[in-house]
Each structure stands twice: as structure tokens, then as C-alpha cells.
Design a protein around this motif. Structure first.
Motif, PDB file in Angstrom:
ATOM      1  N   UNK A 148      31.043  38.002  34.632  1.00  0.00           N
ATOM      2  CA  UNK A 148      31.629  37.422  35.832  1.00  0.00           C
ATOM      3  C   UNK A 148      31.050  36.031  36.018  1.00  0.00           C
ATOM      4  N   UNK A 149      31.905  35.032  36.132  1.00  0.00           N
ATOM      5  CA  UNK A 149      31.469  33.649  36.307  1.00  0.00           C
ATOM      6  C   UNK A 149      31.958  33.163  37.669  1.00  0.00           C
ATOM      7  N   UNK A 150      31.032  32.984  38.617  1.00  0.00           N
ATOM      8  CA  UNK A 150      31.392  32.443  39.932  1.00  0.00           C
ATOM      9  C   UNK A 150      31.309  30.923  39.836  1.00  0.00           C
ATOM     10  N   UNK A 151      32.453  30.294  39.686  1.00  0.00           N
ATOM     11  CA  UNK A 151      32.505  28.835  39.537  1.00  0.00           C
ATOM     12  C   UNK A 151      32.190  28.165  40.867  1.00  0.00           C
ATOM     13  N   UNK A 152      32.764  28.667  41.956  1.00  0.00           N
ATOM     14  CA  UNK A 152      32.484  28.156  43.296  1.00  0.00           C
ATOM     15  C   UNK A 152      32.597  29.309  44.277  1.00  0.00           C
ATOM     16  N   UNK A 153      31.496  29.623  44.957  1.00  0.00           N
ATOM     17  CA  UNK A 153      31.484  30.702  45.939  1.00  0.00           C
ATOM     18  C   UNK A 153      32.033  30.193  47.269  1.00  0.00           C
ATOM     19  N   UNK A 154      32.586  31.114  48.049  1.00  0.00           N
ATOM     20  CA  UNK A 154      33.058  30.788  49.383  1.00  0.00           C
ATOM     21  C   UNK A 154      32.421  31.700  50.400  1.00  0.00           C
ATOM     22  N   UNK A 155      32.911  31.654  51.620  1.00  0.00           N
ATOM     23  CA  UNK A 155      32.431  32.554  52.665  1.00  0.00           C
ATOM     24  C   UNK A 155      33.611  33.378  53.153  1.00  0.00           C
ATOM     25  N   UNK A 156      33.418  34.679  53.293  1.00  0.00           N
ATOM     26  CA  UNK A 156      34.512  35.541  53.711  1.00  0.00           C
ATOM     27  C   UNK A 156      34.164  36.993  53.516  1.00  0.00           C
ATOM     28  N   UNK A 157      35.171  37.793  53.221  1.00  0.00           N
ATOM     29  CA  UNK A 157      35.010  39.243  53.092  1.00  0.00           C
ATOM     30  C   UNK A 157      34.978  39.704  51.646  1.00  0.00           C
ATOM     31  N   UNK A 158      34.818  38.782  50.712  1.00  0.00           N
ATOM     32  CA  UNK A 158      34.770  39.101  49.277  1.00  0.00           C
ATOM     33  C   UNK A 158      36.058  39.750  48.783  1.00  0.00           C
ATOM     34  N   UNK A 159      37.175  39.235  49.286  1.00  0.00           N
ATOM     35  CA  UNK A 159      38.470  39.742  48.820  1.00  0.00           C
ATOM     36  C   UNK A 159      38.669  39.456  47.335  1.00  0.00           C
ATOM     37  N   UNK A 160      38.062  38.362  46.853  1.00  0.00           N
ATOM     38  CA  UNK A 160      38.150  38.064  45.427  1.00  0.00           C
ATOM     39  C   UNK A 160      37.521  39.141  44.569  1.00  0.00           C
ATOM     40  N   UNK A 161      36.426  39.727  45.047  1.00  0.00           N
ATOM     41  CA  UNK A 161      35.776  40.807  44.287  1.00  0.00           C
ATOM     42  C   UNK A 161      36.647  42.057  44.288  1.00  0.00           C
ATOM     43  N   UNK A 162      37.305  42.331  45.410  1.00  0.00           N
ATOM     44  CA  UNK A 162      38.217  43.481  45.450  1.00  0.00           C
ATOM     45  C   UNK A 162      39.361  43.290  44.464  1.00  0.00           C
ATOM     46  N   UNK A 163      39.886  42.070  44.370  1.00  0.00           N
ATOM     47  CA  UNK A 163      40.929  41.784  43.388  1.00  0.00           C
ATOM     48  C   UNK A 163      40.399  41.986  41.971  1.00  0.00           C
ATOM     49  N   UNK A 164      39.140  41.569  41.746  1.00  0.00           N
ATOM     50  CA  UNK A 164      38.551  41.717  40.417  1.00  0.00           C
ATOM     51  C   UNK A 164      38.429  43.181  40.026  1.00  0.00           C
ATOM     52  N   UNK A 165      38.144  44.063  40.986  1.00  0.00           N
ATOM     53  CA  UNK A 165      38.051  45.489  40.666  1.00  0.00           C
ATOM     54  C   UNK A 165      39.400  46.018  40.179  1.00  0.00           C
ATOM     55  N   UNK A 166      40.475  45.555  40.788  1.00  0.00           N
ATOM     56  CA  UNK A 166      41.809  46.008  40.357  1.00  0.00           C
ATOM     57  C   UNK A 166      42.134  45.440  38.976  1.00  0.00           C
ATOM     58  N   UNK A 167      41.845  44.148  38.770  1.00  0.00           N
ATOM     59  CA  UNK A 167      42.059  43.558  37.444  1.00  0.00           C
ATOM     60  C   UNK A 167      41.285  44.338  36.390  1.00  0.00           C
ATOM     61  N   UNK A 168      40.035  44.705  36.706  1.00  0.00           N
ATOM     62  CA  UNK A 168      39.187  45.406  35.746  1.00  0.00           C
ATOM     63  C   UNK A 168      39.707  46.806  35.443  1.00  0.00           C
ATOM     64  N   UNK A 169      40.296  47.473  36.430  1.00  0.00           N
ATOM     65  CA  UNK A 169      40.893  48.785  36.176  1.00  0.00           C
ATOM     66  C   UNK A 169      42.042  48.681  35.187  1.00  0.00           C
ATOM     67  N   UNK A 170      42.871  47.649  35.350  1.00  0.00           N
ATOM     68  CA  UNK A 170      44.051  47.497  34.496  1.00  0.00           C
ATOM     69  C   UNK A 170      43.682  46.914  33.138  1.00  0.00           C
ATOM     70  N   UNK A 171      42.788  45.928  33.127  1.00  0.00           N
ATOM     71  CA  UNK A 171      42.396  45.251  31.880  1.00  0.00           C
ATOM     72  C   UNK A 171      40.878  45.276  31.755  1.00  0.00           C
ATOM     73  N   UNK A 172      40.302  46.423  31.407  1.00  0.00           N
ATOM     74  CA  UNK A 172      38.834  46.563  31.416  1.00  0.00           C
ATOM     75  C   UNK A 172      38.113  45.689  30.403  1.00  0.00           C
ATOM     76  N   UNK A 173      38.828  45.145  29.426  1.00  0.00           N
ATOM     77  CA  UNK A 173      38.183  44.302  28.429  1.00  0.00           C
ATOM     78  C   UNK A 173      38.140  42.836  28.799  1.00  0.00           C
ATOM     79  N   UNK A 174      38.839  42.448  29.877  1.00  0.00           N
ATOM     80  CA  UNK A 174      38.907  41.040  30.263  1.00  0.00           C
ATOM     81  C   UNK A 174      37.669  40.632  31.052  1.00  0.00           C
ATOM     82  N   UNK A 175      37.276  39.371  30.921  1.00  0.00           N
ATOM     83  CA  UNK A 175      36.207  38.828  31.750  1.00  0.00           C
ATOM     84  C   UNK A 175      36.822  38.186  32.991  1.00  0.00           C
ATOM     85  N   UNK A 176      35.968  37.871  33.971  1.00  0.00           N
ATOM     86  CA  UNK A 176      36.428  37.397  35.268  1.00  0.00           C
ATOM     87  C   UNK A 176      35.747  36.075  35.601  1.00  0.00           C
ATOM     88  N   UNK A 177      36.514  35.142  36.161  1.00  0.00           N
ATOM     89  CA  UNK A 177      35.970  33.928  36.767  1.00  0.00           C
ATOM     90  C   UNK A 177      36.490  33.856  38.195  1.00  0.00           C
TER      91      UNK A 177
END
Length: 662
Positions: A186-215
Motif C-alpha cells: 500500500x502506497x499512501x501518496x498523499x494522506x487526507x483527513x476524513x473517515x478513511x473511505x479510501x481504505x474501505x474501497x481498498x478492501x473491496x478492490x482487494x477482495x476482487x483482485x487480491x494480487x493487485x497493489x494499492x496506491x
């Protein structure tokens, strides 16, 4: 409502009323700032200004972080010089682009912002979100397990870039990696402030494509920041080639994004696609919350500073009030019209900005103006000429239902005219986000609500279908009630020149499952004790994972070719073929990956052709034995007979010792 604030405001206005009205009245409001910034400068520390009337209402102000407000400012001077002056005012996180600066500014410095040399117009930016140990039902609902098993793909070697509010602001990334809900890379290029909705999206991406990396890249403080996020993840920003992703998915936008032109974010999406990056965008959660009327009809009714638009065609009985019902919570009304958007090409002398100046006002049902506790009309009245054709009006209601009305008023144009020249204002469009409705003209409501970069030519716009309302769950798919609909035409280019005819795009492209489980986001809605992620945000993440699978199966696919396959392989919904509610249908990952893959040899014993030999295949064989079948497909040991020995042979071929398959 903060009742203490109401009392303090009422007690103090005798001292400060005169300068407050001077600041917020359009006639005296500095042309360099929008009306929301004007309100912020008089609001103190409150998040809203109370509204007088029979119902409990307030004017919600643009959200801030502490004493800071996000802004974007058009500049006439070199943007680096303006940024330097903004730093001196106390601004932070300033970024300079040709003709524009973004950042955050202390609220008490807004009056100074209005006087700052080099700034031609500044506005508060208001964003909109289309909101391991946990298994995502979106995986099964989109047939991704079949795609992975049958074609042996996992998204390996592909990088999915996510643009959202934040990723590890709530400090849960380490737990997500440890539990297997997130990939190791996981590469956090630029962090923000919020509810970490991006991480929730990453969990779904990882379920569908477990071999992919995330930025991950936060969306920033304005439209140009979000455009820069796309360019950075596409490896197109200066010095950012190493950040390149093959897929980018986002679930955010800004209310001020152009409806009738391709703004800077849409331009960045098109640039990413031209460089070979596939862009997936959440279509939005605004259903058919929209109203359109046109061409402009000038009534004989004079409003505050100009004549109102007439909503009916009977000149002897003009109707200039549009009835609305305001529901509990916040509603944001966005009014736009086809015109030049200065922010689409802020550094171009050919782009003169908006020709027309149009305002929007809130009324009581009897036609009187709704007033707030500062004695100001509740309205949005920016100086549009030379800037953007955008007005944003926000209302906060504490009642379940309250009746009001809107008027739309023509103030002036670049030629100082009091009405638009014939044919120059073909349409006015109102889109709202929130629990409200517009009535009185049913033929003019229920129009398109997809606008901004999800409507870009190169974006794959994704609507939402509840995961349990899909064929793998035995149901006929229908879009979620909130899923935004397409049909918004593009009238002008980035310089404001009109196209020979409006361009209508086929959006959304398709729908994907939402409502799936995540490890933390947001609430359990299906009773299985795990939080469910509902919205086109979640659906877009499922689609992005599928794109990663497709690109592993066929790395040479261009974005346009991949989009065509997704459309052609989708499971049709609603009316046959394309429609503006569901696009080309429901995402079918197995069919999409199959369409771009080379044939994979069928495994011996894989009777259901899912790429895995397991209990499901044994069940098929047992059924064949009970029926005394002689079909040689069931002759697993190749002895020319179908008998119990084949069942023993099949069990020895299980892909997993337990017999379970993905």
C-alpha cells in the motif's frame, strides 16, 4: 441546533448588523469572493446560521477544519506570487496552478482575501462523496470468483490507485494488512483527513483482485487538486512517473464542477486515459434529483436585483416560484447554466468566463423571502460574470418536511444587459443532494444527475446495485434507489466556445454491486455483524478490481477497448440495451475477463468450469451416478465407465484439500 448560538447571535446583532449586511448583500459584496465565503466571515465559530420562519431551519456553512476553510482562487497575477501573499495571510497547503491557487485559509482572513492583489475570484470549495477478516459480498455478486478461478488471474502486477477522503487517518491500515483485508503493498501518496473511505474501497478492490497493489491519493482542497491527483496516479505529473497506476478509481467530486463543460478534473481523466490508464468513477448518489427548464423566459416580476425566470409559458399568469419540499438534514442545491467556465482554463485569455449572472433565492410558500437571523435573504448570489456559471445554496432542516419555494433571477450580463440576448441561455439546471424534492412541474423534474468528471468521455461511470439483488444471489438486478442517472449534455468546450450541437454521453457505463462488508466502514445493514459499505463508491471499487483482473489477463488492452468489453459483457438490466438509469447493465466479471483472455485448458474434474476442482464438482458427479449417467464427461479416471471409482478419483484432484473453491 445549537440553541446557545441562537441566543448569542440575537443579542449581538445590534452592534454588528450594519457591516454584516454590507458584506453579504450582493450589491456591496466584493466581486472577488462568493456568497458562501461572505457568510463564513460573519458566522463566528458556528457551522450554520439560523433561519427565521415557521420551521426549524438553518443555513449550513461550508465545512471547515478547525478555523480553516478550503478555497480555490482564480488569479490574474502569476499564481506563485498570489500563493506567496496567501502564505503571508496565514494560508496553508497552498498549491499553485496556471491561473489558480488552492489551499486552506483562516476564516477570519476572508475579508483580507477579498482585497488581495492578483485574485479575481475566490470561493469556498465543497466536496461531495458518493459514500481479510471480512468477506465482501460484492466479490460473489459480480462473479469475480469465477473469473479468478477459471482464468487464473488475481490482478497480480497491477496497481490500483484510489482517490478519496483519507486512507489511514483513523490509523487502521496496519490491522487491515494483518487481517488480510488489505494487500501488503500500500502506497499512501498523499494522506487526507476524513473517515478513511479510501481504505474501505481498498478492501473491496482487494477482495476482487487480491494480487493487485494499492496506491492512495487524497482529493485535496479544490478541483485543480483533484485533477492533480489523477495526473499523479497516472504518472503524468512532473516527477511522478513512479506513481503510475494501471487503474484509478475515485468516489469524490466538487459541487462546483461544470455540468455543461469538461472541467479541469474531466480533462485530467481524459489525459490519464490517453496515457493508457483506466479511470473508474462513482456515478453519484443523487438518483433523479434534478430540474431543467429552458430556454430562459424573462418574466415581468422583478426580484431583488433583476427579473425572475418564468417557469410556465402563460405570459398573462407568470409562475416565478418553484415549489420545493425540504426534508430532514442538509440539502445542497446546485444551479448551473450553459456558459463559459473560467476555472476550466483559468490561464487562457480566450476564456472570458461566464457571460450571464444568475442568482437563486429561497421563499416562503406565500412568496416572501426567507430571512436568516442576520437579517439576510437566504440565497446564493455570486458575481458570475467572468467567473463560473455556478450558484450553490445549502439548507439545513430539523423538520421531517417543510414547504418552501425557489426563484431564479437574472441579474446582468457582460454587456450590462438586464436580460439574456435571444438564444444565449438555452437551459437552467438544478441538481440537489439531500432529502428534499422539487414539485409543481413534473415534466421538468427527474432529469439527469451525473455531472462533472464522472460524465467525462473517458471515465467509466459506475452506478450501484445492492449485492443481494444480483443473479448470483438469485435476484433480478435493479439499480439502488439513490444511484445517479445520466443524460447531462456538454454544451461548451474548455474555453467556453459552444459546440455545434450538445454532446450527450452514455452514462452511467454500467452498474456494480454495493452494500458489501468491510472490516470497519460504515454500519451493519444486513444483520451479519460486519459493517456494510453502501453507495456508488463501493460499486466503483468492485468495478476497479475487475478492471485489474482484465488487465492481468490482457495487458495490451487500451482503456477504450476495455470499456467496450465491460459494456458488451454486462448483464442487461431494465430496458434492453443502454439506458440512463443502469447504463449497459450489471458488471459481469467472469464474462468480461473471459472476453479478453486466451483459452485456459479445462482441468480434469472441473465439471462446473470454475477453474477449481472441489465439492461442487463432486456433487455434480454424484448426481450423475444416481441417474446412472453414461456421459463420458463424468469418466474422471478415463476407464470408459462412469462409476464410484470416478468419485474417488475426483476427490484426489481437489484443488484444495478441503474441497472448497473460491
Amino acid at each position: 441546533m445549537n440553541h446557545m448560538f441562537v441566543g448569542i447571535v440575537s443579542a449581538s446583532f445590534a452592534v454588528v448588523m450594519a457591516p454584516l449586511i454590507a458584506l453579504a448583500d450582493k450589491g456591496l459584496l466584493p466581486r472577488r469572493i462568493d456568497s458562501n465565503l461572505g457568510l463564513l466571515s460573519i458566522s463566528g465559530s458556528s457551522s450554520s446560521i439560523p433561519i427565521h420562519g415557521p420551521h426549524s431551519l438553518a443555513r449550513p456553512l461550508p465545512p471547515r477544519s478547525g478555523n480553516y476553510i478550503a478555497f480555490e482562487a482564480l488569479t490574474s497575477d502569476h499564481s506563485y506570487n498570489v500563493a506567496s501573499n496567501l502564505w503571508a495571510l496565514g494560508a496553508r497547503d497552498c498549491k499553485s496552478y496556471p491561473g489558480i491557487v488552492t489551499g486552506v485559509l483562516p476564516v477570519d482572513k476572508i475579508p483580507d482575501l477579498a482585497q488581495l492583489q492578483g485574485i479575481t475570484f475566490a470561493r469556498a470549495t465543497q466536496s461531495r462523496s458518493f459514500a481479510g477478516s471480512v468477506f465482501s459480498q460484492a466479490d460473489a455478486a459480480s462473479s469475480s470468483p469465477l473469473a479468478r478461478g477459471r482464468f487464473l488471474v488475481s490482478g497480480a502486477g497491477k496497481r490500483v490507485g484510489i482517490i478519496s477522503d483519507s486512507f489511514n487517518y483513523r490509523a487502521g491500515m496496519a490491522d487491515g494488512i494483518a487481517s488480510g483485508d488489505l494487500p501488503q503493498a500500500v502506497d499512501i501518496v498523499l494522506e487526507g483527513s476524513g473517515e478513511d473511505e479510501g481504505r474501505a474501497m481498498a478492501e473491496i478492490v482487494h477482495d476482487v483482485a487480491p494480487g493487485a497493489s494499492i496506491a492512495f491519493h487524497a482529493f485535496g482542497n479544490g478541483q485543480h487538486d483533484l485533477a492533480d491527483a489523477f495526473l499523479t496516479l497516472a504518472g503524468l505529473a512532473p516527477g511522478q512517473a513512479s506513481k503510475r497506476c494501471q487503474v484509478i478509481v475515485d468516489d469524490v467530486g466538487f459541487f462546483a464542477e461544470p455540468m455543461f463543460a469538461d472541467g479541469v478534473i474531466a480533462q485530467a481523466v481524459d489525459a490519464a486515459a490517453a496515457a493508457g490508464v483506466v479511470v473508474v468513477s462513482a456515478a453519484g448518489n443523487d438518483n433523479k434529483n434534478s430540474f431543467e427548464d429552458g430556454p430562459w423566459r424573462t418574466s415581468t416580476v422583478h426580484g431583488v436585483r433583476g427579473f425572475r425566470h418564468q417557469f410556465n409559458s402563460d405570459i398573462s399568469n407568470p409562475v416565478t416560484l418553484l415549489p420545493i419540499t425540504v426534508g430532514f438534514g442538509d440539502t445542497v442545491f446546485v444551479l448551473q447554466w450553459p456558459d463559459a467556465y473560467k476555472s476550466s482554463a483559468p490561464d487562457s485569455p480566450s476564456n472570458l468566463g461566464a457571460f450571464h449572472d444568475v442568482d437563486i433565492y429561497l421563499h416562503n410558500p406565500d412568496g416572501s423571502y426567507v430571512m436568516d437571523s442576520a437579517g439576510l435573504r437566504v440565497a446564493s448570489y455570486n458575481h458570475n460574470v467572468g467567473n463560473d456559471p455556478v450558484e450553490i445554496l445549502s439548507i439545513r432542516s430539523f423538520a421531517d418536511s417543510a414547504s418552501y419555494a425557489l426563484s431564479i433571477e437574472y441579474t446582468e450580463n457582460r454587456l450590462q444587459g438586464s436580460s439574456p440576448p435571444a438564444g444565449s441561455l438555452p437551459l437552467i439546471k438544478l441538481i440537489w443532494s439531500g432529502n428534499s424534492s422539487v414539485g409543481g412541474f413534473p415534466s421538468k423534474t427527474g432529469k439527469s444527475s451525473i455531472f462533472g468528471h464522472p460524465n467525462a468521455n473517458s471515465s467509466i461511470a459506475i452506478g450501484a446495485v445492492a449485492y443481494y439483488q444480483t443473479p448470483p444471489y438469485g435476484r433480478i438486478p435493479v439499480p439502488q434507489s439513490f444511484s445517479s442517472v445520466g443524460g447531462t449534455s456538454i454544451y461548451v468546450d474548455s474555453l467556453g466556445s459552444p459546440f455545434p450541437a450538445p454532446i450527450l454521453r452514455a452514462k452511467p457505463d454500467l452498474c456494480a454491486p454495493d452494500g458489501a462488508n468491510t472490516s470497519f466502514f460504515a454500519f451493519d445493514t444486513d444483520g451479519d455483524s460486519a459493517p456494510n459499505f453502501v453507495g456508488t463508491s463501493a460499486a466503483a471499487a468492485a468495478a476497479a478490481g475487475t478492471v485489474a483482473l482484465m488487465l492481468e489477463a490482457n495487458p495490451s488492452l487500451s482503456p477504450a477497448a476495455l470499456e467496450a468489453v465491460l459494456r458488451a459483457s454486462a448483464t442487461d438490466m431494465l430496458s434492453p440495451g443502454f439506458d440512463f438509469d443502469s447504463g449497459f447493465g450489471l458488471l459481469n466479471a467472469a464474462a468480461a475477463v473471459a472476453a479478453v483472455s486466451s483459452p485456459v485448458p479445462v482441468r480434469v474434474g472441473d465439471l462446473d468450469a470454475n477453474g477449481c476442482v472441489g465439492i461442487s464438482d463432486l456433487a455434480l458427479l454424484q448426481a450423475a451416478l444416481r441417474s446412472r449417467s453414461s456421459d463420458l464427461r463424468f469418466d474422471i479416471n478415463k476407464d470408459g465407465r462412469v462409476n464410484l471409482a470416478d468419485a474417488r478419483s475426483l476427490a484426489l484432484l481437489f484443488s484444495n484439500p478441503s474441497g472448497t473453491c473460491p
